[in-house]
Design a protein around this motif. Structure first.
Motif, PDB file in Angstrom:
ATOM      1  N   SER A 130       9.879  -3.888   2.813  1.00  0.00           N
ATOM      2  CA  SER A 130      10.372  -2.407   2.108  1.00  0.00           C
ATOM      3  C   SER A 130      10.397  -2.310   0.879  1.00  0.00           C
ATOM      4  CB  SER A 130      11.832  -1.854   3.185  1.00  0.00           C
ATOM      5  OG  SER A 130      12.007  -0.771   2.316  1.00  0.00           O
ATOM      6  N   GLY A 131       9.886  -1.276   0.086  1.00  0.00           N
ATOM      7  CA  GLY A 131       9.717  -1.251  -1.346  1.00  0.00           C
ATOM      8  C   GLY A 131      11.065  -0.604  -1.577  1.00  0.00           C
ATOM      9  N   TRP A 132      11.422   0.125  -0.787  1.00  0.00           N
ATOM     10  CA  TRP A 132      12.909   0.784  -1.172  1.00  0.00           C
ATOM     11  C   TRP A 132      14.078  -0.286  -1.061  1.00  0.00           C
ATOM     12  CZ3 TRP A 132      15.437   4.865  -2.583  1.00  0.00           C
ATOM     13  CH2 TRP A 132      16.973   5.022  -2.438  1.00  0.00           C
ATOM     14  N   GLU A 133      13.816  -1.207  -0.155  1.00  0.00           N
ATOM     15  CA  GLU A 133      14.791  -2.531  -0.094  1.00  0.00           C
ATOM     16  C   GLU A 133      14.768  -3.205  -1.248  1.00  0.00           C
ATOM     17  OE1 GLU A 133      17.380  -3.211   1.950  1.00  0.00           O
ATOM     18  OE2 GLU A 133      17.345  -1.381   2.904  1.00  0.00           O
ATOM     19  N   ALA A 143       2.058   5.379  -6.622  1.00  0.00           N
ATOM     20  CA  ALA A 143       1.962   4.824  -7.836  1.00  0.00           C
ATOM     21  C   ALA A 143       0.467   5.153  -8.450  1.00  0.00           C
ATOM     22  CB  ALA A 143       2.037   3.323  -7.925  1.00  0.00           C
ATOM     23  N   TYR A 144      -0.377   4.939  -7.933  1.00  0.00           N
ATOM     24  CA  TYR A 144      -1.908   5.251  -8.465  1.00  0.00           C
ATOM     25  C   TYR A 144      -2.179   6.884  -8.541  1.00  0.00           C
ATOM     26  CZ  TYR A 144      -4.270   0.920  -8.558  1.00  0.00           C
ATOM     27  OH  TYR A 144      -4.677  -0.567  -9.169  1.00  0.00           O
ATOM     28  N   PRO A 145      -2.034   7.651  -7.515  1.00  0.00           N
ATOM     29  CA  PRO A 145      -2.023   9.148  -7.875  1.00  0.00           C
ATOM     30  C   PRO A 145      -1.090   9.547  -8.962  1.00  0.00           C
ATOM     31  CG  PRO A 145      -2.213   8.518  -5.719  1.00  0.00           C
ATOM     32  CD  PRO A 145      -1.706   7.280  -6.121  1.00  0.00           C
ATOM     33  N   LEU A 146       0.158   9.187  -8.938  1.00  0.00           N
ATOM     34  CA  LEU A 146       1.212   9.616 -10.088  1.00  0.00           C
ATOM     35  C   LEU A 146       0.667   9.065 -11.145  1.00  0.00           C
ATOM     36  CD1 LEU A 146       3.783  10.830 -10.813  1.00  0.00           C
ATOM     37  CD2 LEU A 146       4.813   8.408 -10.369  1.00  0.00           C
ATOM     38  N   SER A 147       0.375   7.851 -11.413  1.00  0.00           N
ATOM     39  CA  SER A 147      -0.146   7.232 -12.755  1.00  0.00           C
ATOM     40  C   SER A 147      -1.502   7.871 -13.234  1.00  0.00           C
ATOM     41  CB  SER A 147      -0.424   5.770 -12.421  1.00  0.00           C
ATOM     42  OG  SER A 147      -1.041   5.169 -13.706  1.00  0.00           O
ATOM     43  N   TRP A 148      -2.422   7.909 -12.449  1.00  0.00           N
ATOM     44  CA  TRP A 148      -3.673   8.840 -13.016  1.00  0.00           C
ATOM     45  C   TRP A 148      -3.644  10.257 -13.296  1.00  0.00           C
ATOM     46  CZ3 TRP A 148      -7.259   6.549 -15.459  1.00  0.00           C
ATOM     47  CH2 TRP A 148      -7.616   5.088 -15.174  1.00  0.00           C
ATOM     48  N   SER A 149      -2.706  10.707 -12.251  1.00  0.00           N
ATOM     49  CA  SER A 149      -2.611  12.435 -12.597  1.00  0.00           C
ATOM     50  C   SER A 149      -1.839  12.806 -13.661  1.00  0.00           C
ATOM     51  CB  SER A 149      -1.721  13.026 -11.361  1.00  0.00           C
ATOM     52  OG  SER A 149      -0.710  12.514 -11.206  1.00  0.00           O
ATOM     53  N   LEU A 150      -0.937  11.974 -14.021  1.00  0.00           N
ATOM     54  CA  LEU A 150       0.075  12.063 -15.235  1.00  0.00           C
ATOM     55  C   LEU A 150      -0.814  11.703 -16.433  1.00  0.00           C
ATOM     56  CD1 LEU A 150       2.841  12.589 -16.215  1.00  0.00           C
ATOM     57  CD2 LEU A 150       3.331  10.152 -16.072  1.00  0.00           C
ATOM     58  N   ARG A 207       5.662  -2.964  -6.289  1.00  0.00           N
ATOM     59  CA  ARG A 207       4.414  -3.126  -5.637  1.00  0.00           C
ATOM     60  C   ARG A 207       3.899  -4.762  -5.540  1.00  0.00           C
ATOM     61  NH1 ARG A 207      -1.837  -2.307  -7.701  1.00  0.00           N
ATOM     62  NH2 ARG A 207      -1.000  -3.450  -9.085  1.00  0.00           N
ATOM     63  N   VAL A 208       3.841  -5.184  -6.830  1.00  0.00           N
ATOM     64  CA  VAL A 208       3.587  -6.529  -7.117  1.00  0.00           C
ATOM     65  C   VAL A 208       4.536  -7.602  -6.286  1.00  0.00           C
ATOM     66  CG1 VAL A 208       3.492  -8.566  -8.738  1.00  0.00           C
ATOM     67  CG2 VAL A 208       2.571  -6.119  -9.238  1.00  0.00           C
ATOM     68  N   ARG A 209       5.905  -7.150  -6.153  1.00  0.00           N
ATOM     69  CA  ARG A 209       6.735  -8.085  -5.356  1.00  0.00           C
ATOM     70  C   ARG A 209       6.302  -7.953  -3.821  1.00  0.00           C
ATOM     71  NH1 ARG A 209      12.512  -9.267  -7.215  1.00  0.00           N
ATOM     72  NH2 ARG A 209      11.954 -10.036  -9.218  1.00  0.00           N
ATOM     73  N   SER A 254       0.842  -1.483   0.158  1.00  0.00           N
ATOM     74  CA  SER A 254      -0.061  -0.084  -0.034  1.00  0.00           C
ATOM     75  C   SER A 254       1.046   1.130  -0.082  1.00  0.00           C
ATOM     76  CB  SER A 254      -0.833  -0.019   1.313  1.00  0.00           C
ATOM     77  OG  SER A 254      -2.099  -0.935   1.056  1.00  0.00           O
ATOM     78  N   SER A 255       2.010   1.300   0.465  1.00  0.00           N
ATOM     79  CA  SER A 255       2.958   2.297   0.663  1.00  0.00           C
ATOM     80  C   SER A 255       3.206   2.719  -0.747  1.00  0.00           C
ATOM     81  CB  SER A 255       4.140   2.084   1.594  1.00  0.00           C
ATOM     82  OG  SER A 255       4.987   0.963   1.057  1.00  0.00           O
TER      83      SER A 255
END
Length: 283
Positions: A140-143, A76-83, A128-130, A70-71
């Protein structure tokens, strides 16, 4: 409606941002269940159907398991849709000057917006999928991103990009149909709940029925570790492996969970977008 008013980038950015944020928060558990169903053909899991998958995730991983990734999703969703909406509305205003066909204009605009959005956000969807798949030793998505770059280089963040590009076909089908329904249901009037519901759902089911296999293949490529799993190699290899081991129906694993997820997701996204956009344009 004034074309220049429609294409104001700040209106489309704010509308798309809030639409994507609503989508991310409300639909996260169904999104996690869909991902688990999509990839289980590679790992022999025992998920079967939406309710059973959600129940199993909750029993074994708790509420946190339902919201894995979710983090990243909230980014991702706001960035994807706004862009997407900024580019889509801009390209519509440009292409309308060169073609008398609104259908061609909508197809070209959806293609261009989908392509740019895919290029920018592919690394986020991969991470996100991972996280949702829970096959990593970190939450951690960053990791996950850092480890991929260290082991396989920066371009590893674009694994599955070929499958993602096929997803542009989804928006080419979806948005022209959406524009058609929208024009004939509420056009320039204030968007209504029923109007957006019909306009968003019918095109979404049609587009998803055609393009869903690309989502499944993309999710499997995102989670596949080529250094450990040598059963197939690359995009084409995965397609053949899926067909040989699961048949044609293998490409539609988790399809009904996806439909169950995307119908409220699509409605929430577009209803938020249309209402916020209408409010900003008329106030």
């Amino acid at each position: 409606m004034d074309r220049k008013k429609c294409s104001r980038p700040e209106v489309n950015f704010i509308s798309g941002l809030l639409a994507g944020l609503n989508n991310a928060i409300i639909c996260a558990p169904l999104d996690t269940a869909k991902t688990r169903l999509q990839i289980q053909g590679l790992y022999n899991k025992s998920y079967s159907g939406t309710t059973q998958t959600l129940s199993m995730i909750y029993k074994t991983e708790g509420i946190r398991g339902l919201y894995q990734g979710s983090s990243i999703t909230i980014l991702a969703y706001p960035l994807s849709w706004s862009l997407y909406f900024i580019i889509y509305e801009y390209l519509k205003s440009v292409t309308n000057d060169y073609t008398s066909s609104s259908l061609y204009s909508n197809i070209l605009s959806a293609s261009g917006a989908g392509l740019v959005s895919t290029v920018v956000t592919n690394p986020l969807w991969l991470i996100r999928v991972r996280l949702q798949a829970q096959r990593e030793k970190t939450n951690s998505g960053w990791e996950i991103g850092k480890n991929l770059i260290q082991k396989e280089g920066f371009l590893s963040l674009y694994r599955g990009f070929s499958a993602s590009l096929l997803g542009v076909g989804h928006v080419i089908i979806y948005f022209p149909m959406y524009e058609y329904f929208k024009e004939h249901i509420y056009n320039e009037d204030q968007p209504t709940l029923i109007g957006v519901l019909i306009s968003s759902w019918i095109p979404k089911v049609c587009a998803s029925a055609v393009s869903y296999p690309h989502e499944l293949i993309r999710a499997r490529i995102y989670t596949h570790d080529a250094t450990q799993d040598k059963r197939f190699c690359g995009f084409k290899g995965l397609i053949m492996f899926t067909f040989n081991t699961e048949g044609f129906k293998g490409f539609y694993g988790g399809f009904f969970t996806n439909i169950f997820r995307i119908l409220p997701s699509t409605f929430v996204t577009l209803y938020t977008y249309e209402k916020v956009k209408y409010f900003l344009e008329h106030n």
